[in-house]
Design a protein around this motif. Structure first.
Motif, PDB file in Angstrom:
ATOM      1  N   CYS A 141      -7.513  -3.071  -7.262  1.00 41.32           N
ATOM      2  CA  CYS A 141      -6.878  -2.704  -5.995  1.00 41.32           C
ATOM      3  C   CYS A 141      -7.525  -3.397  -4.796  1.00 41.32           C
ATOM      4  O   CYS A 141      -6.914  -3.504  -3.727  1.00 41.32           O
ATOM      5  CB  CYS A 141      -6.905  -1.189  -5.807  1.00 41.32           C
ATOM      6  SG  CYS A 141      -5.832  -0.288  -6.955  1.00 41.32           S
ATOM      7  N   GLU A 142      -8.747  -3.860  -4.954  1.00 39.15           N
ATOM      8  CA  GLU A 142      -9.425  -4.559  -3.853  1.00 39.15           C
ATOM      9  C   GLU A 142      -8.939  -5.998  -3.687  1.00 39.15           C
ATOM     10  O   GLU A 142      -9.198  -6.630  -2.664  1.00 39.15           O
ATOM     11  CB  GLU A 142     -10.937  -4.544  -4.080  1.00 39.15           C
ATOM     12  CG  GLU A 142     -11.571  -3.184  -3.824  1.00 39.15           C
ATOM     13  CD  GLU A 142     -13.076  -3.203  -4.017  1.00 39.15           C
ATOM     14  OE1 GLU A 142     -13.581  -4.126  -4.696  1.00 39.15           O
ATOM     15  OE2 GLU A 142     -13.748  -2.298  -3.492  1.00 39.15           O
ATOM     16  N   HIS A 169       0.855  -1.182   0.000  1.00 42.25           N
ATOM     17  CA  HIS A 169       0.000   0.000   0.000  1.00 42.25           C
ATOM     18  C   HIS A 169       0.890   1.231   0.000  1.00 42.25           C
ATOM     19  O   HIS A 169       1.519   1.561   0.996  1.00 42.25           O
ATOM     20  CB  HIS A 169      -0.880  -0.038   1.253  1.00 42.25           C
ATOM     21  CG  HIS A 169      -2.071   0.854   1.178  1.00 42.25           C
ATOM     22  ND1 HIS A 169      -3.123   0.779   2.054  1.00 42.25           N
ATOM     23  CD2 HIS A 169      -2.396   1.854   0.322  1.00 42.25           C
ATOM     24  CE1 HIS A 169      -4.030   1.681   1.749  1.00 42.25           C
ATOM     25  NE2 HIS A 169      -3.607   2.351   0.702  1.00 42.25           N
ATOM     26  N   PHE A 170       0.979   1.944  -1.150  1.00 41.15           N
ATOM     27  CA  PHE A 170       1.822   3.133  -1.236  1.00 41.15           C
ATOM     28  C   PHE A 170       1.156   4.337  -0.582  1.00 41.15           C
ATOM     29  O   PHE A 170       1.779   5.120   0.114  1.00 41.15           O
ATOM     30  CB  PHE A 170       2.127   3.458  -2.698  1.00 41.15           C
ATOM     31  CG  PHE A 170       3.295   2.688  -3.254  1.00 41.15           C
ATOM     32  CD1 PHE A 170       4.184   2.033  -2.431  1.00 41.15           C
ATOM     33  CD2 PHE A 170       3.505   2.632  -4.625  1.00 41.15           C
ATOM     34  CE1 PHE A 170       5.259   1.329  -2.944  1.00 41.15           C
ATOM     35  CE2 PHE A 170       4.574   1.937  -5.158  1.00 41.15           C
ATOM     36  CZ  PHE A 170       5.453   1.276  -4.307  1.00 41.15           C
ATOM     37  N   SER A 171      -0.119   4.537  -0.886  1.00 43.00           N
ATOM     38  CA  SER A 171      -0.879   5.652  -0.327  1.00 43.00           C
ATOM     39  C   SER A 171      -2.341   5.246  -0.307  1.00 43.00           C
ATOM     40  O   SER A 171      -2.677   4.096  -0.572  1.00 43.00           O
ATOM     41  CB  SER A 171      -0.671   6.920  -1.169  1.00 43.00           C
ATOM     42  OG  SER A 171      -1.215   6.749  -2.455  1.00 43.00           O
ATOM     43  N   GLU A 172      -3.214   6.199  -0.006  1.00 42.79           N
ATOM     44  CA  GLU A 172      -4.630   5.863   0.154  1.00 42.79           C
ATOM     45  C   GLU A 172      -5.191   5.120  -1.051  1.00 42.79           C
ATOM     46  O   GLU A 172      -5.951   4.162  -0.913  1.00 42.79           O
ATOM     47  CB  GLU A 172      -5.445   7.141   0.393  1.00 42.79           C
ATOM     48  CG  GLU A 172      -6.937   6.856   0.602  1.00 42.79           C
ATOM     49  CD  GLU A 172      -7.762   8.126   0.699  1.00 42.79           C
ATOM     50  OE1 GLU A 172      -8.984   8.005   0.847  1.00 42.79           O
ATOM     51  OE2 GLU A 172      -7.181   9.229   0.621  1.00 42.79           O
ATOM     52  N   LYS A 173      -4.787   5.526  -2.249  1.00 40.79           N
ATOM     53  CA  LYS A 173      -5.376   4.919  -3.446  1.00 40.79           C
ATOM     54  C   LYS A 173      -4.344   4.364  -4.415  1.00 40.79           C
ATOM     55  O   LYS A 173      -4.656   4.095  -5.573  1.00 40.79           O
ATOM     56  CB  LYS A 173      -6.258   5.941  -4.174  1.00 40.79           C
ATOM     57  CG  LYS A 173      -7.516   6.318  -3.404  1.00 40.79           C
ATOM     58  CD  LYS A 173      -8.472   7.116  -4.272  1.00 40.79           C
ATOM     59  CE  LYS A 173      -9.784   7.364  -3.529  1.00 40.79           C
ATOM     60  NZ  LYS A 173     -10.774   8.063  -4.392  1.00 40.79           N
ATOM     61  N   VAL A 174      -3.101   4.167  -3.983  1.00 41.70           N
ATOM     62  CA  VAL A 174      -2.051   3.655  -4.863  1.00 41.70           C
ATOM     63  C   VAL A 174      -1.460   2.384  -4.260  1.00 41.70           C
ATOM     64  O   VAL A 174      -1.074   2.357  -3.091  1.00 41.70           O
ATOM     65  CB  VAL A 174      -0.943   4.707  -5.084  1.00 41.70           C
ATOM     66  CG1 VAL A 174       0.136   4.148  -6.010  1.00 41.70           C
ATOM     67  CG2 VAL A 174      -1.531   5.984  -5.691  1.00 41.70           C
ATOM     68  N   PHE A 175      -1.387   1.331  -5.077  1.00 39.77           N
ATOM     69  CA  PHE A 175      -0.920   0.028  -4.612  1.00 39.77           C
ATOM     70  C   PHE A 175       0.117  -0.541  -5.572  1.00 39.77           C
ATOM     71  O   PHE A 175       0.047  -0.317  -6.789  1.00 39.77           O
ATOM     72  CB  PHE A 175      -2.089  -0.962  -4.510  1.00 39.77           C
ATOM     73  CG  PHE A 175      -3.173  -0.539  -3.555  1.00 39.77           C
ATOM     74  CD1 PHE A 175      -3.185  -1.006  -2.245  1.00 39.77           C
ATOM     75  CD2 PHE A 175      -4.175   0.328  -3.965  1.00 39.77           C
ATOM     76  CE1 PHE A 175      -4.182  -0.615  -1.370  1.00 39.77           C
ATOM     77  CE2 PHE A 175      -5.183   0.726  -3.092  1.00 39.77           C
ATOM     78  CZ  PHE A 175      -5.182   0.253  -1.788  1.00 39.77           C
TER      79      PHE A 175
END
Length: 768
Positions: A74-75, A9-15
């Protein structure tokens, strides 16, 4: 299915996802991308490969949640499987020792920039990376970049990390302090546009990556077309990297927003929660197959020829036009009843020298299968068909019998309508399928020789079927996530139901044919690697899926699609269904440009998707239309308008870049051209404008270059086709080819004929 090995998990919405994909990992180079699909109803999504480990057999993708499809991906978690991962695709980044290179990466664009930075450094360049994000949390892969580049400059919009400012400020700072020989930019389109404006001012060559606008990734839909230096290019085939100073970014930005409103509506899906071998039949005695077999002699004696010719030709049972024009998947032609089929079979005179067989590209014993129907042995009729045709239920529906077998029928010489050979072929194949007693053709003893087939369309399936009968170990490699090629993505279910195609494919699997999906020969694995794995022969049947456009003003406006893209979205991706992630435009005033069967499929599909006005615009008269007469008839019955002797010369878009009108040039017919059809000539000053909200361009296709361009020494023919001899053999003795990759565009049955001819020739060569 590809397993997720790890997830970060890089950030809230980046994987960051590390995915099991050994073939792709082995073949990948800097700049390559993959097409990813999550779920059977998922959209095809392009993602650049951030890293690859050939030893572990994994690739790394960095994904940002920006819409429905990326959110679904991403899920997924470690240990989950991705439905499809296809690649590597695209042209690899051109790497050389430029000197000093600035690499500007914005947001998740930093991920695909990393392998480029590493490759540039390995080539001896001084590399300065400028990484940008809205805030510190959105700066990714900083550690890896610092390990790879000579210098890293970080810019954030809010100043929470590095320097406050935009990526262009960081780039310009470097340009002002030292000589920069080359620039690479990957990130949001608007970022790349302004980087290019900056570097153009300083005359610094700049490459950008445009994979975000792709749909299919294999060159078959044309959705990713873009204007480069005034010429239309395809991002997936010609790119994804281009000279940034030549890119029409304004046009591209408008096209990228084409499905934004649909995407927003579809996001509610996430909010609501996702959450024994059959032995071949013994061969019949030869005399039972002969025209002089006792049973056929008895049939000929039962009725006089005059009595047979007096029987009127059967009419196909059809759905009501008004009803069917709103039913997307119900087949229009309902088939013959058994009584109708038996009566129609009696019309066949069982000629001593049957002309109908001369007109059949796959050499079906037409009189024998029809006479089997006449005597009530319908399963025997189906067996007869399958002796030479791998796809009888398909051919009975979509082949132009009126131009082939039926055009040679003796009835025509007697001024009577020909025997309905196509209707009877469909009847026999459907009867067998519905009976559950599906036969498998006789298969010779396995010889252990491996044969590769590239493409699972009609040519590839026909070739595979014959080679399996000869005893070869046949593997079919398909680039898409479905087997069937144009039979699945190109022909609507109201003409050819998927369940019919699936049964034919299943029958080939029972014959021992192995199918591998999501594998692009020339990208995922090369022909040379196939040979290293022991394949002794290769048949290229990759088709002609690269759509042609007219290259007229405004043609790259939003809601102007190729017929390939439109039909692929609706047929293969089921975009018109509520549970599909793939969007498709629903036009009310739809213009389809062209007069072939694909144009008819497109306009009839548009009608079923709610078009109030659906139009065929064709530059010649109706008599010159290449479409089947039956398809034209069905289209008219369903309310389609025909604007013949008209040709588009310009599209007009609104302020959002969406097409709103088309200007038509009125035509008249001149002298015949090379095809024998009278050439259309523009009438000076005669133009008209009509309102439209969707245009579908169906003016032909060209061979997809991915496979042939990957085979060194392969001789090419006209317009990107593969050159072959009379036996379908290419300039490389072990490689044969057939279908549209050789012909440049043809019918299903002609492609199947090529497959049969190639199989016979390859078998003879390997038997020496």
């Amino acid at each position: 299915m590809n397993k997720i090995i790890s997830k970060e998990h890089f950030s809230e919405k980046v994987f960051k996802l590390e995915i099991e994909a050994p073939l792709i990992a082995r073949s990948r180079k800097a700049g390559h991308f993959v097409i990813v699909r999550v779920g059977e109803k998922g959209e095809r999504m392009p993602l650049t490969i951030a890293a690859a480990d050939a030893v572990r057999g994994t690739i790394t993708l960095v994904v940002q949640e920006v819409g429905l499809s990326s959110t679904r991906l991403c899920e997924l978690n470690e240990g989950d499987y991705i439905t499809d991962v296809v690649g590597p695709l695209g042209q690899a980044t051109h790497i050389e020792n430029f000197g000093t290179v600035v690499c500007a990466g914005g947001g998740v664009g930093v991920a695909p920039m990393l392998p480029i930075v590493q490759a540039l450094k390995a080539a001896g360049n001084r590399v300065i990376a400028v990484l940008a994000g809205r805030s510190k949390e959105l700066i990714i892969l900083e550690k890896e970049m610092r390990e790879s580049a000579d210098e890293v400059i970080i810019m954030t919009d809010d100043g929470s990390y590095g320097r406050k400012g935009l990526v262009t400020e960081g780039v310009e700072e470097v340009i002002k302090r030292e000589k920069v020989d080359k620039c690479f930019a990957i990130g949001p389109a608007i970022m790349m546009k302004f980087v290019c404006l900056l570097t153009k001012k300083y005359e610094i060559p700049t490459d950008v990556s445009l994979n975000t606008i792709m749909v299919d990734g294999t060159g078959m839909c044309g959705a990713c077309r873009i204007t480069i230096g005034g010429k239309t290019k395809f991002v997936c085939v010609d790119g994804p990297e281009f000279d940034g100073h030549q890119v029409d970014f304004d046009e591209m930005l408008k096209r990228m927003g084409a499905f934004k409103s649909i995407e927003r509506e579809e996001m509610h899906k996430l909010e609501e929660g996702e959450s024994c071998k059959v032995m071949p039949e013994p061969a019949q005695e030869v005399d039972e197959k002969s025209r002089n077999a006792a049973w056929r002699l008895e049939l000929r004696k039962a009725m006089k020829p005059k009595e047979r010719t007096a029987i009127p030709r059967v009419e196909m049972n059809e759905l009501d036009p008004e009803y069917r024009s709103h039913s997307r998947k119900e087949e229009v032609n309902q088939g013959l009843t058994e009584e109708q089929a038996l009566t129609e079979a009696k019309r066949c005179l069982d000629c001593a020298n049957p002309g109908c067989m001369e007109g059949c590209p796959v050499g079906i014993d037409i009189p024998r299968f029809i006479k089997n129907i006449e005597r009530g042995e319908i399963l025997e009729a189906a067996k007869t068909l399958k002796e030479t045709s791998a796809l009888p239920a398909v051919c009975g529906r979509v082949c132009p019998q009126e131009k082939q077998c039926e055009s040679k029928c003796i009835h025509l010489k007697m001024k009577e309508k020909p025997v309905a050979i196509g209707y009877l072929e469909r009847f026999a194949a459907d009867y067998e399928r519905e009976s559950g007693q599906i036969s498998i053709p006789e298969i010779k003893e396995k010889n252990g020789i491996k044969i590769a087939v590239i493409g699972s369309g009609p040519a590839g399936l026909s070739f595979a079927g014959d080679m399996a009968k000869y005893g070869y170990d046949v593997t079919v490699f398909e680039a898409l996530h479905e087997i069937g090629g144009v039979l699945k993505y190109g022909i609507p279910e109201f003409r050819l139901p998927n369940k019919v195609v699936d049964v034919e494919i299943d029958n080939l699997a029972k014959m021992g044919v192995n199918f591998i999906k999501d594998c692009i020969i020339g990208k995922t694995i090369s022909v040379e690697q196939l040979e290293e794995e022991g394949f002794k022969g290769v048949f290229v049947a990759s088709g002609a899926g690269l759509p042609n456009f007219m290259n007229i003003p405004g043609e790259n406006s939003i809601n102007i699609l190729s017929s390939n893209e439109y039909l692929t979205r609706v047929n293969l991706m089921d975009a018109a269904s509520e549970d599909s992630d793939t969007p498709v435009p629903f036009g009310k005033n739809v213009a389809v440009i062209g007069g072939g069967n694909t144009a008819m499929d497109s306009v009839r599909t548009a009608r079923r998707l709610g078009a109030e006005r659906a139009m065929i615009i064709y530059r010649r008269s109706e008599e010159e239309m290449p479409a089947r007469i039956e398809e034209v008839k069905h289209a008219k019955e369903e309310g389609v308008e025909f604007l013949t002797l008209h040709n588009p010369i310009e599209y007009i878009a609104d302020e959002l870049g969406k097409v709103k009108q088309v200007i038509l040039q009125k035509m008249e017919l001149g002298e015949p051209d090379a095809s024998g059809r009278r050439s259309p000539v523009a009438i000076p000053g005669a133009t008209g404008t009509i309102d439209i909200d969707l245009a579908i361009v169906s003016v032909g296709v060209s061979p997809n270059p991915i496979v042939p361009s990957s085979i060194p020494g392969l001789e090419m023919g006209r317009k990107g086709t593969i050159a072959v001899n009379e036996n379908m053999q290419s300039s490389i003795p072990t490689i044969y080819a057939g279908g549209d990759i050789v012909r440049g565009g043809a019918t299903v049955i002609l492609a199947m004929g090529d497959g049969r001819k190639a199989a016979a020739a390859m078998h003879e060569q390997l038997s020496k």
